[in-house]
Design a protein around this motif. Sequence first.
Motif, PDB file in Angstrom:
ATOM      1  N   LYS A 197     -12.447  25.333  64.806  1.00 31.38           N
ATOM      2  CA  LYS A 197     -12.025  24.673  63.575  1.00 31.38           C
ATOM      3  C   LYS A 197     -11.636  25.758  62.565  1.00 31.38           C
ATOM      4  O   LYS A 197     -12.331  26.784  62.449  1.00 31.38           O
ATOM      5  N   VAL A 198     -10.569  25.506  61.823  1.00 34.81           N
ATOM      6  CA  VAL A 198     -10.091  26.477  60.826  1.00 34.81           C
ATOM      7  C   VAL A 198     -10.551  26.027  59.443  1.00 34.81           C
ATOM      8  O   VAL A 198     -10.167  24.964  58.963  1.00 34.81           O
ATOM      9  N   GLN A 206      -0.458  28.435  49.933  1.00 33.05           N
ATOM     10  CA  GLN A 206      -0.278  27.039  50.368  1.00 33.05           C
ATOM     11  C   GLN A 206       0.010  26.899  51.863  1.00 33.05           C
ATOM     12  O   GLN A 206      -0.510  26.009  52.522  1.00 33.05           O
ATOM     13  N   GLU A 207       0.843  27.814  52.397  1.00 31.76           N
ATOM     14  CA  GLU A 207       1.173  27.711  53.828  1.00 31.76           C
ATOM     15  C   GLU A 207      -0.040  28.017  54.705  1.00 31.76           C
ATOM     16  O   GLU A 207      -0.121  27.580  55.851  1.00 31.76           O
ATOM     17  N   VAL A 208      -1.001  28.752  54.143  1.00 28.41           N
ATOM     18  CA  VAL A 208      -2.245  29.053  54.868  1.00 28.41           C
ATOM     19  C   VAL A 208      -3.185  27.843  54.820  1.00 28.41           C
ATOM     20  O   VAL A 208      -3.736  27.429  55.846  1.00 28.41           O
ATOM     21  N   THR A 209      -3.359  27.266  53.627  1.00 32.03           N
ATOM     22  CA  THR A 209      -4.232  26.084  53.527  1.00 32.03           C
ATOM     23  C   THR A 209      -3.680  24.922  54.370  1.00 32.03           C
ATOM     24  O   THR A 209      -4.450  24.111  54.887  1.00 32.03           O
ATOM     25  N   ALA A 210      -2.350  24.892  54.547  1.00 33.50           N
ATOM     26  CA  ALA A 210      -1.736  23.829  55.350  1.00 33.50           C
ATOM     27  C   ALA A 210      -2.201  23.870  56.811  1.00 33.50           C
ATOM     28  O   ALA A 210      -2.148  22.862  57.519  1.00 33.50           O
ATOM     29  N   LEU A 211      -2.677  25.016  57.256  1.00 32.99           N
ATOM     30  CA  LEU A 211      -3.139  25.163  58.644  1.00 32.99           C
ATOM     31  C   LEU A 211      -4.645  24.899  58.797  1.00 32.99           C
ATOM     32  O   LEU A 211      -5.185  24.980  59.897  1.00 32.99           O
ATOM     33  N   GLY A 212      -5.307  24.601  57.692  1.00 36.92           N
ATOM     34  CA  GLY A 212      -6.760  24.408  57.740  1.00 36.92           C
ATOM     35  C   GLY A 212      -7.174  23.025  58.219  1.00 36.92           C
ATOM     36  O   GLY A 212      -6.528  22.030  57.891  1.00 36.92           O
ATOM     37  N   ASP A 213      -8.258  22.981  58.986  1.00 38.26           N
ATOM     38  CA  ASP A 213      -8.884  21.695  59.329  1.00 38.26           C
ATOM     39  C   ASP A 213      -9.757  21.216  58.178  1.00 38.26           C
ATOM     40  O   ASP A 213     -10.026  20.034  58.030  1.00 38.26           O
ATOM     41  N   PHE A 214     -10.211  22.185  57.377  1.00 37.74           N
ATOM     42  CA  PHE A 214     -11.048  21.870  56.206  1.00 37.74           C
ATOM     43  C   PHE A 214     -10.737  22.905  55.130  1.00 37.74           C
ATOM     44  O   PHE A 214     -10.640  24.101  55.418  1.00 37.74           O
TER      45      PHE A 214
END
Length: 307
Positions: A197-198, A206-214
């Motif tokens: 889980k990321v 923003q492009e990094v948070t877009a890849l987060g599961d949480f």
Amino acid sequence: MHENTKKELIEKIKKLKKEKNAIILAHCYQNLEVDEVADYVGDSLGLSQLAAKTDANIIVFLGVYFMAETAKILSPNKKVLIPNINSGCKMADMLNLQKLREFKSQNPNTPTVCYINSTAEVKSEVDICCTSSNAINVVKSLNSKKVLFLPDKYLGSWVAKNLPDVEVITYPGYCPIHYSITTEDILNAKKLHPKAKVLVHPECQQEVTALGDFIGSTTQIINYTIKSDKKEFIIVTEKGVVDRLKRDYPEKEFILVSPKACCPDMKLHKLEDVLYSLQNETNEVKVNENIAQKAIIPIEKMVAITK
């Protein structure tokens, strides 16, 4: 450090704590060794609030300077020490009073929301503070179509994404450590750990948070891993969080997203610094009384709406 020397330092610090009625607060981005003398380990506001409730005469804050200032604001009658005076915050330094006033003058009659990661001076001239865990609720509580958010543009953009009906005008500040983390870092970690889980801090781009599961604060990320039945986690925030999770939950796997995710300012405090500061009561953190009285108002407003 030699193990005997370390043990000796720890014993001396603990003895001095009792003698001087002091408490030691350690932020969870600190070197692991300081946990052995800390009374509380956590994130900045929570630590300051805990310290304010104690009857300690001295607070030793192992964190960056703005955190020690907040502790002083909430505990004006306690002596606050920061063992290494050079432990600063690049993001907090991006905004001063003059820049704040210019930012506000460009957007008059607009409520100002200030991330707790800012100086006492800046806090003294805003409407309300927030943390990374309550920023969305704080902005929502203002019932305003437009807000100014400072100093972190990435936390501000995360709030804007979650509150599409509010125009969030962000100041161009950021955390260089979280900014350094890229989508490539996450994709590379995912290749090696496809089941993981990321978990991402909202100070990231923003492009990094877009890849987060949480997406969440350091405390929220830690709590997520504790409660989750998953066994693998890619941690997209500062290394200290990973160090503590690995130590405390060895049955799970925690992957630091990138070696770049390490704050040099947070790692400045050593056990030797703690002992010296406590022995000699050096590097006392003081906040101008007028500024402190103004700065506590937006903090109290935040606490009132997030209870």
